[in-house]
Each structure stands twice: as C-alpha cells, then as structure tokens.
Design a protein around this motif. Structure first.
Motif, PDB file in Angstrom:
ATOM      1  N   ASP A   1      23.265  79.349  44.907  1.00 19.88           N
ATOM      2  CA  ASP A   1      22.798  78.599  46.077  1.00 19.88           C
ATOM      3  C   ASP A   1      23.543  79.026  47.344  1.00 19.88           C
ATOM      4  OD1 ASP A   1      21.246  76.621  47.377  1.00 19.88           O
ATOM      5  OD2 ASP A   1      22.893  75.171  47.230  1.00 19.88           O
ATOM      6  N   ALA A   2      24.033  80.263  47.359  1.00 16.48           N
ATOM      7  CA  ALA A   2      24.815  80.722  48.511  1.00 16.48           C
ATOM      8  C   ALA A   2      23.963  81.331  49.611  1.00 16.48           C
ATOM      9  CB  ALA A   2      25.879  81.731  48.048  1.00 16.48           C
ATOM     10  N   LEU A   3      22.637  81.252  49.457  1.00 16.54           N
ATOM     11  CA  LEU A   3      21.734  81.703  50.514  1.00 16.54           C
ATOM     12  C   LEU A   3      20.981  80.530  51.138  1.00 16.54           C
ATOM     13  CD1 LEU A   3      20.197  84.933  48.907  1.00 16.54           C
ATOM     14  CD2 LEU A   3      22.115  84.764  50.499  1.00 16.54           C
ATOM     15  N   ARG A   4      20.481  79.629  50.281  1.00 15.74           N
ATOM     16  CA  ARG A   4      19.676  78.520  50.789  1.00 15.74           C
ATOM     17  C   ARG A   4      20.492  77.260  51.082  1.00 15.74           C
ATOM     18  NH1 ARG A   4      14.092  78.534  47.143  1.00 15.74           N
ATOM     19  NH2 ARG A   4      13.331  80.569  47.852  1.00 15.74           N
ATOM     20  N   PHE A   5      21.595  77.066  50.391  1.00 14.34           N
ATOM     21  CA  PHE A   5      22.457  75.881  50.555  1.00 14.34           C
ATOM     22  C   PHE A   5      21.664  74.582  50.399  1.00 14.34           C
ATOM     23  CE2 PHE A   5      24.248  79.268  53.312  1.00 14.34           C
ATOM     24  CZ  PHE A   5      25.376  79.538  52.568  1.00 14.34           C
ATOM     25  N   GLN A   6      20.939  74.486  49.299  1.00 18.80           N
ATOM     26  CA  GLN A   6      20.164  73.279  49.023  1.00 18.80           C
ATOM     27  C   GLN A   6      21.004  72.181  48.390  1.00 18.80           C
ATOM     28  OE1 GLN A   6      16.624  72.710  49.760  1.00 18.80           O
ATOM     29  NE2 GLN A   6      17.497  74.224  51.157  1.00 18.80           N
ATOM     30  N   THR A   7      22.172  72.534  47.866  1.00 15.85           N
ATOM     31  CA  THR A   7      23.064  71.532  47.280  1.00 15.85           C
ATOM     32  C   THR A   7      24.114  71.129  48.313  1.00 15.85           C
ATOM     33  OG1 THR A   7      24.551  73.246  46.384  1.00 15.85           O
ATOM     34  CG2 THR A   7      22.772  72.491  44.966  1.00 15.85           C
ATOM     35  N   PRO A   8      24.414  69.835  48.433  1.00 13.80           N
ATOM     36  CA  PRO A   8      25.467  69.428  49.381  1.00 13.80           C
ATOM     37  C   PRO A   8      26.818  69.998  48.989  1.00 13.80           C
ATOM     38  CG  PRO A   8      24.770  67.564  48.018  1.00 13.80           C
ATOM     39  CD  PRO A   8      23.796  68.676  47.763  1.00 13.80           C
ATOM     40  N   GLU A   9      27.017  70.200  47.698  1.00 13.88           N
ATOM     41  CA  GLU A   9      28.288  70.754  47.231  1.00 13.88           C
ATOM     42  C   GLU A   9      28.438  72.217  47.659  1.00 13.88           C
ATOM     43  OE1 GLU A   9      26.544  67.843  44.140  1.00 13.88           O
ATOM     44  OE2 GLU A   9      25.820  69.580  45.282  1.00 13.88           O
ATOM     45  N   GLY A  10      27.349  72.978  47.540  1.00 12.26           N
ATOM     46  CA  GLY A  10      27.382  74.367  47.993  1.00 12.26           C
ATOM     47  C   GLY A  10      27.516  74.470  49.500  1.00 12.26           C
ATOM     48  N   ALA A  11      26.842  73.576  50.213  1.00 15.71           N
ATOM     49  CA  ALA A  11      26.955  73.566  51.672  1.00 15.71           C
ATOM     50  C   ALA A  11      28.393  73.276  52.106  1.00 15.71           C
ATOM     51  CB  ALA A  11      26.000  72.527  52.260  1.00 15.71           C
ATOM     52  N   LEU A  12      29.072  72.394  51.349  1.00 21.85           N
ATOM     53  CA  LEU A  12      30.473  72.101  51.656  1.00 21.85           C
ATOM     54  C   LEU A  12      31.346  73.342  51.459  1.00 21.85           C
ATOM     55  CD1 LEU A  12      32.919  70.273  52.231  1.00 21.85           C
ATOM     56  CD2 LEU A  12      32.926  69.690  49.795  1.00 21.85           C
ATOM     57  N   LEU A  13      31.112  74.058  50.363  1.00 20.79           N
ATOM     58  CA  LEU A  13      31.913  75.253  50.102  1.00 20.79           C
ATOM     59  C   LEU A  13      31.737  76.274  51.217  1.00 20.79           C
ATOM     60  CD1 LEU A  13      33.835  76.720  48.232  1.00 20.79           C
ATOM     61  CD2 LEU A  13      31.877  77.473  46.872  1.00 20.79           C
TER      62      LEU A  13
ATOM     63  N   ALA B   1      24.960  84.575  44.654  1.00 20.98           N
ATOM     64  CA  ALA B   1      26.171  83.960  44.105  1.00 20.98           C
ATOM     65  C   ALA B   1      27.235  83.756  45.180  1.00 20.98           C
ATOM     66  CB  ALA B   1      26.735  84.820  42.987  1.00 20.98           C
ATOM     67  N   PHE B   2      28.000  82.694  45.036  1.00 20.37           N
ATOM     68  CA  PHE B   2      29.042  82.405  46.008  1.00 20.37           C
ATOM     69  C   PHE B   2      30.148  83.458  45.989  1.00 20.37           C
ATOM     70  CE2 PHE B   2      27.356  78.208  46.884  1.00 20.37           C
ATOM     71  CZ  PHE B   2      27.743  78.037  48.205  1.00 20.37           C
TER      72      PHE B   2
ATOM     73  N   ASN C   1      29.126  86.473  47.918  1.00 17.78           N
ATOM     74  CA  ASN C   1      28.993  86.189  49.351  1.00 17.78           C
ATOM     75  C   ASN C   1      30.326  85.875  50.009  1.00 17.78           C
ATOM     76  OD1 ASN C   1      26.053  86.142  50.404  1.00 17.78           O
ATOM     77  ND2 ASN C   1      25.913  85.242  48.354  1.00 17.78           N
ATOM     78  N   VAL C   2      31.216  85.191  49.292  1.00 13.98           N
ATOM     79  CA  VAL C   2      32.544  84.935  49.856  1.00 13.98           C
ATOM     80  C   VAL C   2      33.231  86.263  50.162  1.00 13.98           C
ATOM     81  CG1 VAL C   2      34.858  84.069  49.293  1.00 13.98           C
ATOM     82  CG2 VAL C   2      32.853  82.646  48.837  1.00 13.98           C
ATOM     83  N   ALA C   3      33.093  87.236  49.242  1.00 13.53           N
ATOM     84  CA  ALA C   3      33.654  88.564  49.492  1.00 13.53           C
ATOM     85  C   ALA C   3      32.993  89.204  50.711  1.00 13.53           C
ATOM     86  CB  ALA C   3      33.482  89.444  48.257  1.00 13.53           C
ATOM     87  N   LYS C   4      31.673  89.001  50.849  1.00 15.57           N
ATOM     88  CA  LYS C   4      30.951  89.540  52.002  1.00 15.57           C
ATOM     89  C   LYS C   4      31.395  88.857  53.291  1.00 15.57           C
ATOM     90  CE  LYS C   4      26.570  90.126  51.382  1.00 15.57           C
ATOM     91  NZ  LYS C   4      25.100  89.875  51.244  1.00 15.57           N
ATOM     92  N   TRP C   5      31.748  87.562  53.191  1.00 15.64           N
ATOM     93  CA  TRP C   5      32.173  86.806  54.374  1.00 15.64           C
ATOM     94  C   TRP C   5      33.611  87.123  54.788  1.00 15.64           C
ATOM     95  CZ3 TRP C   5      30.145  81.809  51.639  1.00 15.64           C
ATOM     96  CH2 TRP C   5      28.739  81.818  51.650  1.00 15.64           C
ATOM     97  N   GLY C   6      34.308  87.963  54.000  1.00 17.47           N
ATOM     98  CA  GLY C   6      35.615  88.447  54.435  1.00 17.47           C
ATOM     99  C   GLY C   6      36.818  87.909  53.701  1.00 17.47           C
ATOM    100  N   SER C   7      36.610  87.105  52.639  1.00 15.71           N
ATOM    101  CA  SER C   7      37.733  86.584  51.869  1.00 15.71           C
ATOM    102  C   SER C   7      37.867  87.365  50.565  1.00 15.71           C
ATOM    103  CB  SER C   7      37.515  85.096  51.554  1.00 15.71           C
ATOM    104  OG  SER C   7      38.625  84.550  50.879  1.00 15.71           O
TER     105      SER C   7
END
Length: 439
Positions: free
Chosen positions: A162-174, A257-258, A261-267
């Motif tokens: 859900d790291a593209l659509r962010f349909q879950t509030p939990e994923g949106a928080l992350l 996957a998170f 994408n986290v790696a893509k976002w620079g972490s």
C-alpha cells in the motif's frame, strides 16, 4: 625529492590504514554479552506470539521515554511512537505491519527494558547509541491485524503493498513519519514462513536480511550500500549463535512495497525477516536473536563501524529457498496391489487460529510424495524397511488413542489430505503419524 615525497606518502597511507584498523579493533563487540545476559532484559509480560494491542499498550504507557500517539488504526486503536536519544542520525524502526508477524515487537519491548538499565556492563553501548542517534520506534503498526492474528489490516489490505495508494491509515502514517522525520536509516521488521531454508540446505533460515532495491534494475547507490553494510554487522554477530541459519531475502523490486519505496525515498532500509528454528514454536529464541541483531545494528550505525564491510560479505549470505517440509519421511514402502513402491512423504503443518485468535490448532497436509531426495525435513524419519499402512488396519491403536472417525482415513494415503497413518514392519507399529505429528 620526488622519491622522498612518494616514500612519505606511502608511510602516511600505511599509518592511516593501521590507525583505521586500530580504531576498528577498539570498537567493542557487545553481541556475545547481549546474548548471554538477554534474560535480564526480557519483557516477561509477553511470552507468546498471539498477544493483542491491549496487552501492548500498558507496557508502552509505563515507559519513561518520550512517547506519543502518532495516529490510529482503521478500527481506532492507538499507534504509538517512542523516541530515544538525541543524536544527529535519525533511525526509524517499525514492527508488525503484518498482524501475524510479532517476533520483532517482542524484541522491541526487550530493547526498551535494555535502555532503562544501567551499571550492567552496557553503559558505554547505551551512551554511544543515544548520543549519536535519535531512535523512533513504532511497535505493532497493524494492531487490527494483530487482533485477528492475520497478515492484512481490518480492511483486508496488505499494508506492505500500500505504498503507492495509501488506502490504509496505518500505511499513510508510515509515509508521514518518513516525510516528517527523514530518517537516515529505517528498520522494517517482519516474520516469514518457517519452511524457508538457508540456501539449498536442510537448515531453516532463522533470520534473513535484505537491503531493499529501489528500482527494477536492483541498482546500488550510497543509500542502499549503507543498509547492506549495517546488515553485514548484524549477520556477523548472529553467526556466533546460529551458524548456517542466516539468509538473504529476495531483492526483486516490488514497486508497491514500503521497503522498496522507503529506499527510493532516501532512507537506508534494513529488512529483517524472522523465520523458524527447531522447537521454537513461540519464537522466543528468535526474539532473542532480534534483540541482539537490532542492538548490534544500532551500534554499528552510531559508531559508523558499518563502513568496514563490503558487498562481498553481504552476497555471501545464502538466498532464502524452499527446500524444507515440516516433516519428511524418507524411503517409505507403499503396497499397490502387491507391488511395492518406495516414496518419500513431505508433510506441512499449518496453524489455524482458535476463537479470538488467542491460540491455534494444527492442520497437517501431505504436500508431496515421490522422490524428495533434494529436500529436507525440519523433522525427519528414515522409513527404510517400513510400510505405510492406514490407521484402520490397527483397531487397538485407534482405541488406545481414542481416534475420531474424521482421523481414521480409508486405505488410501493421498496428496492434499491430512497426514494420518502408520509406519509398520509387518504388523509391528514403529511410528504413528497423527495429524502430521510423530507419535
């Protein structure tokens, strides 16, 4: 004059290398001591995997650290963020984004207890980590899933897709935490199927790591390289305790996957996958390994000792493979109308949640039969000289075990059915297999 300059340059280079080696040698290795003293820090309020959000919250609320409710799950459960340290390197760690993957959550509770202790031989380690890093923990990111002990959230979405659509509030928080904190390092903490092997071997991949890829080409950049180097420090530590049981997760890029994408976002994203270890059903030993690995990784980040590792060390970790059955019976004889056929039997044991997902039952299934000589079993029987017989051939055995009609199969032992049969030599029972369990 040029020759003298070259000599001085060579001497200076050698001195720098020796000095660097000396600095590395002086970096204390606390991993063995952490392993030995682990019971001092283990949070004894939780000793089984199917704990719930209501079990976790009181333990978080009593922590003497800075903490806040960072958001809420779909069903309104509080998602906590705990902060430790005040150093320049930001590290974000989250666990249980899949509700049925709680091993690292238990280890984080132990780590919180570790950071509250003092005068135990680890003050130097704590000071180093807390002075050089700022740690942000989000334990049990998917409490609604944990309530049901299921992978997905209450909305039946796999949060790790859900790291593209962010349909879950939990994923949106992350995603919000990544955007706001901009952590240099991130720890994505998971469990995986216990039947993964460390390479093509009979050893379970008890702990596996991955520096996630940020593109389809699986490229390497400084961000991914740092994650790989930290992983090397952790895997090196765990080799002392589970040699041959470490693996490397598949780095095929998953754009939803998170971790990727986290790696893509620079972490620098460090994935830890907790698998299985023989007779560690509740994963308490693997919890201990997580405790040691995570603290070792944090030390290497705080002291930047991870920079001493190379890609070769990382690539030496065997890939996760599927060469294991829960039970493998080798060389068993089957009688087909007077003709004896020798087959191996591969059995898997599948957990089924009981009511309210506070416990589980086991359902066995015969996954494969035939030549399984290239596979292994977590538990094995060499049935050479023994014949597979149905339970109905042994009425005294049925009575002794008070077996129900559902367990007593007909004379055929088939794929995709429960594993209930006898291994006998003539009429002498050598092994009884009931629901995949060896009796």
């Amino acid at each position: 004059m040029v020759l003298l300059h070259k000599r001085l340059t060579f001497v200076a280079t050698v001195y720098f290398i020796l000095a660097s080696m000396s600095l590395v040698a002086q970096t204390p290795d606390f991993s063995k001591s952490l392993f030995d003293k682990y019971d001092t820090y283990k949070e004894t309020a939780i000793t089984h995997r199917r704990f719930k959000h209501k079990d976790l919250v009181p333990l978080i609320q009593k922590l003497p650290f800075e903490k806040q409710v960072a958001g809420k799950s779909f069903e309104g459960r509080d998602l906590y963020q705990i902060k430790l340290g005040n150093g320049p390197i930001k590290v974000l760690l989250w666990s249980q984004m899949h509700g049925d993957e709680p091993t690292a959550t238990m280890a984080l509770l132990d780590i919180f207890r570790f950071f509250q202790a003092k005068n135990d031989g680890f003050d130097e380690l704590r000071q180093s980590i807390l002075a050089n890093t700022t740690l942000y923990f989000v334990p049990m990111l998917n409490p609604d899933g944990a309530e049901r002990y299921q992978r997905r959230t209450a909305t039946e979405i796999d949060m790790n897709r859900d790291a593209l659509r962010f349909q879950t509030p939990e994923g949106a928080l992350l995603k919000k935490l990544q955007d706001d904190l901009k952590p240099e390092f991130s720890f994505n903490l998971h469990d995986k199927n216990t039947r993964y092997s460390a390479g093509k071997s009979g050893k379970q991949a008890t702990v596996s790591f991955l520096a996630t890829s940020f593109d389809v080409e699986r490229s390497w950049n400084p961000t991914r390289t740092r994650a790989m180097q930290v992983i090397c420090s952790m895997s090196e530590a765990l080799q002392n305790f589970i040699p041959g049981h470490l693996g490397r997760w598949n780095d095929e890029h998953e754009p939803r996957a998170f971790g990727d994408n986290v790696a893509k976002w620079g972490s620098s994203l460090i994935l830890i996958e907790s698998g299985g270890y023989k007779d560690d059903v509740e994963k308490q030993f693997i919890r201990k390994l997580n405790f040691v690995a995570i603290l070792t990784g944090l030390q290497s980040i705080a002291e930047k000792s991870y920079t001493n590792y190379t890609l070769a060390t990382y690539e030496a970790l065997p890939n996760n493979e599927r060469y294991l059955f829960d039970v493998l019976i080798r060389n068993a004889a089957f009688d087909y109308k007077g003709k004896i056929v020798i087959k191996d039997i591969g059995i898997d044991l599948i957990e089924k949640n009981t009511k309210n997902a506070t416990g589980f039952t086991i359902k066995s299934v015969i996954e494969e039969m035939g030549d399984l000589s290239t596979f292994w079993g977590i538990k094995e029987i060499d049935a050479t000289g023994l014949q597979v017989r149905p339970l109905v051939d042994f009425p005294d055995l049925i009575k002794a075990h008070a077996l129900s009609k559902e367990v007593i199969q007909d004379k055929d032992i088939n794929l995709d059915e429960q594993a209930n049969f006898v291994l006998a030599k003539g009429n002498e029972v050598k092994y009884v297999i009931l629901n995949g369990q060896i009796k």
